[in-house]
Design a protein around this motif. Structure first.
Motif, PDB file in Angstrom:
ATOM      1  N   ALA A  58       1.734   2.515   3.552  1.00 24.82           N
ATOM      2  CA  ALA A  58       1.974   3.955   3.481  1.00 24.82           C
ATOM      3  C   ALA A  58       3.026   4.383   4.490  1.00 24.82           C
ATOM      4  O   ALA A  58       3.907   5.211   4.186  1.00 24.82           O
ATOM      5  N   ALA A  59       2.981   3.829   5.701  1.00 26.57           N
ATOM      6  CA  ALA A  59       3.960   4.194   6.724  1.00 26.57           C
ATOM      7  C   ALA A  59       5.355   3.694   6.365  1.00 26.57           C
ATOM      8  O   ALA A  59       6.351   4.418   6.542  1.00 26.57           O
ATOM      9  N   GLU A  60       5.456   2.472   5.858  1.00 22.60           N
ATOM     10  CA  GLU A  60       6.760   1.928   5.489  1.00 22.60           C
ATOM     11  C   GLU A  60       7.413   2.744   4.384  1.00 22.60           C
ATOM     12  O   GLU A  60       8.573   3.183   4.507  1.00 22.60           O
ATOM     13  N   LEU A  61       6.676   2.944   3.305  1.00 22.59           N
ATOM     14  CA  LEU A  61       7.255   3.673   2.180  1.00 22.59           C
ATOM     15  C   LEU A  61       7.447   5.143   2.509  1.00 22.59           C
ATOM     16  O   LEU A  61       8.412   5.774   2.042  1.00 22.59           O
ATOM     17  N   GLY A  62       6.552   5.705   3.305  1.00 23.83           N
ATOM     18  CA  GLY A  62       6.723   7.092   3.705  1.00 23.83           C
ATOM     19  C   GLY A  62       7.976   7.289   4.545  1.00 23.83           C
ATOM     20  O   GLY A  62       8.717   8.264   4.358  1.00 23.83           O
ATOM     21  N   THR A  63       8.226   6.373   5.461  1.00 25.06           N
ATOM     22  CA  THR A  63       9.447   6.453   6.271  1.00 25.06           C
ATOM     23  C   THR A  63      10.691   6.292   5.413  1.00 25.06           C
ATOM     24  O   THR A  63      11.696   6.996   5.600  1.00 25.06           O
TER      25      THR A  63
ATOM     26  N   ILE B 229      -2.334  -0.046  -4.395  1.00 23.93           N
ATOM     27  CA  ILE B 229      -1.801   1.016  -5.254  1.00 23.93           C
ATOM     28  C   ILE B 229      -1.915   2.374  -4.570  1.00 23.93           C
ATOM     29  O   ILE B 229      -0.954   3.149  -4.553  1.00 23.93           O
ATOM     30  N   ILE B 230      -3.078   2.676  -4.004  1.00 20.90           N
ATOM     31  CA  ILE B 230      -3.254   3.970  -3.355  1.00 20.90           C
ATOM     32  C   ILE B 230      -2.316   4.107  -2.155  1.00 20.90           C
ATOM     33  O   ILE B 230      -1.682   5.154  -1.951  1.00 20.90           O
ATOM     34  N   SER B 231      -2.199   3.062  -1.355  1.00 25.06           N
ATOM     35  CA  SER B 231      -1.353   3.134  -0.163  1.00 25.06           C
ATOM     36  C   SER B 231       0.112   3.286  -0.536  1.00 25.06           C
ATOM     37  O   SER B 231       0.835   4.099   0.063  1.00 25.06           O
ATOM     38  N   CYS B 232       0.565   2.508  -1.507  1.00 26.05           N
ATOM     39  CA  CYS B 232       1.956   2.627  -1.944  1.00 26.05           C
ATOM     40  C   CYS B 232       2.217   4.000  -2.558  1.00 26.05           C
ATOM     41  O   CYS B 232       3.283   4.604  -2.339  1.00 26.05           O
ATOM     42  N   TYR B 233       1.262   4.511  -3.317  1.00 20.83           N
ATOM     43  CA  TYR B 233       1.435   5.827  -3.925  1.00 20.83           C
ATOM     44  C   TYR B 233       1.526   6.920  -2.869  1.00 20.83           C
ATOM     45  O   TYR B 233       2.399   7.810  -2.944  1.00 20.83           O
ATOM     46  N   MET B 234       0.655   6.867  -1.878  1.00 19.99           N
ATOM     47  CA  MET B 234       0.677   7.881  -0.819  1.00 19.99           C
ATOM     48  C   MET B 234       1.987   7.832  -0.042  1.00 19.99           C
ATOM     49  O   MET B 234       2.584   8.862   0.262  1.00 19.99           O
ATOM     50  N   GLY B 235       2.446   6.634   0.285  1.00 16.43           N
ATOM     51  CA  GLY B 235       3.706   6.524   1.000  1.00 16.43           C
ATOM     52  C   GLY B 235       4.895   6.916   0.160  1.00 16.43           C
ATOM     53  O   GLY B 235       5.835   7.565   0.646  1.00 16.43           O
ATOM     54  N   PHE B 236       4.874   6.559  -1.109  1.00 18.66           N
ATOM     55  CA  PHE B 236       5.996   6.839  -2.010  1.00 18.66           C
ATOM     56  C   PHE B 236       6.190   8.339  -2.214  1.00 18.66           C
ATOM     57  O   PHE B 236       7.319   8.796  -2.455  1.00 18.66           O
ATOM     58  N   ASN B 237       5.125   9.115  -2.127  1.00 16.24           N
ATOM     59  CA  ASN B 237       5.195  10.563  -2.360  1.00 16.24           C
ATOM     60  C   ASN B 237       5.109  11.372  -1.067  1.00 16.24           C
ATOM     61  O   ASN B 237       4.678  12.524  -1.082  1.00 16.24           O
ATOM     62  N   THR B 238       5.514  10.772   0.040  1.00 14.89           N
ATOM     63  CA  THR B 238       5.487  11.458   1.323  1.00 14.89           C
ATOM     64  C   THR B 238       6.519  12.581   1.359  1.00 14.89           C
ATOM     65  O   THR B 238       7.617  12.456   0.822  1.00 14.89           O
ATOM     66  N   GLN B 239       6.152  13.670   2.029  1.00 16.01           N
ATOM     67  CA  GLN B 239       7.066  14.794   2.225  1.00 16.01           C
ATOM     68  C   GLN B 239       6.941  15.305   3.658  1.00 16.01           C
ATOM     69  O   GLN B 239       6.035  14.918   4.389  1.00 16.01           O
ATOM     70  N   GLN B 240       7.894  16.135   4.066  1.00 20.82           N
ATOM     71  CA  GLN B 240       7.852  16.867   5.333  1.00 20.82           C
ATOM     72  C   GLN B 240       7.968  15.965   6.555  1.00 20.82           C
ATOM     73  O   GLN B 240       7.268  16.130   7.550  1.00 20.82           O
ATOM     74  N   GLY B 241       8.867  14.995   6.501  1.00 19.93           N
ATOM     75  CA  GLY B 241       9.268  14.255   7.687  1.00 19.93           C
ATOM     76  C   GLY B 241       8.176  13.425   8.336  1.00 19.93           C
ATOM     77  O   GLY B 241       7.280  12.899   7.676  1.00 19.93           O
ATOM     78  N   ALA B 242       8.267  13.314   9.684  1.00 19.54           N
ATOM     79  CA  ALA B 242       7.347  12.455  10.426  1.00 19.54           C
ATOM     80  C   ALA B 242       5.901  12.919  10.281  1.00 19.54           C
ATOM     81  O   ALA B 242       4.978  12.096  10.209  1.00 19.54           O
ATOM     82  N   GLU B 243       5.690  14.229  10.239  1.00 18.17           N
ATOM     83  CA  GLU B 243       4.338  14.749  10.046  1.00 18.17           C
ATOM     84  C   GLU B 243       3.777  14.307   8.702  1.00 18.17           C
ATOM     85  O   GLU B 243       2.596  13.949   8.597  1.00 18.17           O
ATOM     86  N   GLY B 244       4.621  14.311   7.684  1.00 19.22           N
ATOM     87  CA  GLY B 244       4.184  13.860   6.370  1.00 19.22           C
ATOM     88  C   GLY B 244       3.848  12.383   6.352  1.00 19.22           C
ATOM     89  O   GLY B 244       2.912  11.960   5.668  1.00 19.22           O
ATOM     90  N   VAL B 245       4.613  11.580   7.103  1.00 18.27           N
ATOM     91  CA  VAL B 245       4.309  10.148   7.189  1.00 18.27           C
ATOM     92  C   VAL B 245       2.935   9.936   7.817  1.00 18.27           C
ATOM     93  O   VAL B 245       2.144   9.105   7.354  1.00 18.27           O
ATOM     94  N   GLY B 246       2.646  10.706   8.861  1.00 15.68           N
ATOM     95  CA  GLY B 246       1.326  10.594   9.480  1.00 15.68           C
ATOM     96  C   GLY B 246       0.207  10.980   8.534  1.00 15.68           C
ATOM     97  O   GLY B 246      -0.820  10.301   8.467  1.00 15.68           O
ATOM     98  N   ARG B 247       0.406  12.056   7.780  1.00 11.48           N
ATOM     99  CA  ARG B 247      -0.621  12.475   6.816  1.00 11.48           C
ATOM    100  C   ARG B 247      -0.790  11.439   5.714  1.00 11.48           C
ATOM    101  O   ARG B 247      -1.913  11.164   5.283  1.00 11.48           O
TER     102      ARG B 247
END
Length: 262
Positions: free
Chosen positions: A121-126, A218-236
């Motif tokens: 989630a962190a990798e894909l979110g970033t 799947i859940i982790s990749c999905y959450m990271g892939f749809n991250t929004q709002q910068g660093a705060e979004g990556v944390g969420r």
């Protein structure tokens, strides 16, 4: 006042329903895109090998450590609860069945939800918030084959393997712990384990691990892939991926036990 309260409830319910439907739609599109990426084997295969190595070797120590302690604690608690009430070789069956059917796959999955799920989630979110995924799409490359498929397939392969190793380690630790605290021989332990063992037990453990692996990746990749709002979004996204994966693992544990253990 009553009318405004009723309106607030309707608004909240409507937002929840719309958000849920939106999440289902995005998840469906995400899974479809992932299956489309399966055809590009030459792209995802080398990346999958790297991810499989990272999952297997990187998680091996913590998985074996936790399963070893689980087996030892199970043996000590079995001694406390059952000594003097049942034949001593029954305890071997309790330990083996507890580890293989429940503790091995579930504890392994929960540990990997925190380790692998948070990382994905962190990798894909970033990558999403720094527009790396957007750049990949603008070049006409499929994010599914480059980013999602390698991680999911690596998890589906390596997490069941880690679960098998965790089962073996847990049984071995339970065996060793029982010999330290009880007058049980190796023959008694083997006899007790065989008395309660069913051939489907090992298959059931692997099936659970496979479903747990799918939920984590799947859940982790999905959450990271749809991250929004910068660093705060990556944390969420990272926190949400771990929580959602863990809850889904527990739900699948109940469902699979109800469906398969009849």
């Amino acid at each position: 006042m009553a009318d405004s309260t009723t309106l607030d409830i309707r608004q909240i319910t409507g937002r929840v329903v719309l958000d849920g439907a939106s999440q289902v739609g995005r998840l469906t599109y995400f899974i479809v895109d992932m299956f489309r990426g399966l055809s590009e084997v030459r792209i995802w295969w080398p990346r999958m090998m790297v991810e499989a190595w990272n999952i297997g070797v990187g998680s091996l120590f913590i998985v074996l450590l936790i399963s070893g302690f689980a087996g030892a604690v199970t043996a000590l608690q079995a001694r406390y609860q059952f000594t003097g009430t049942i034949p001593i070789y029954y305890l071997a069956g309790v330990i083996v069945e507890s580890i293989v059917l429940e503790l091995g796959p579930v504890l392994t999955a929960l540990v990997l939800a925190g380790r692998i799920g948070a990382r994905y989630a962190a990798e894909l979110g970033t990558m999403r918030v720094t527009e790396q995924i957007d750049a990949l799409e603008s070049l006409g490359r499929s994010p599914g084959s480059h980013l999602i498929v390698p991680r999911v397939i690596a998890g589906l392969i390596m997490i069941p393997v880690l679960t098998i190793l965790a089962d073996v380690m847990g049984i071995g630790a339970g065996w060793f712990s029982m010999k330290l605290v009880l007058p049980i021989t190796d023959a008694d332990f083997a006899y007790g384990a065989r008395s309660f063992w069913r051939p489907f037990d090992a298959t059931y453990s692997v099936i659970k691990a496979f479903f747990f692996a799918g939920s984590i990746t799947i859940i982790s990749c999905y959450m990271g892939f749809n991250t929004q709002q910068g660093a705060e979004g990556v944390g969420r996204s990272t926190t949400g991926a771990v929580v959602a994966s863990s809850v889904l693992i527990l739900l699948l544990d109940v469902l699979l036990a109800n469906l398969l253990l009849q």
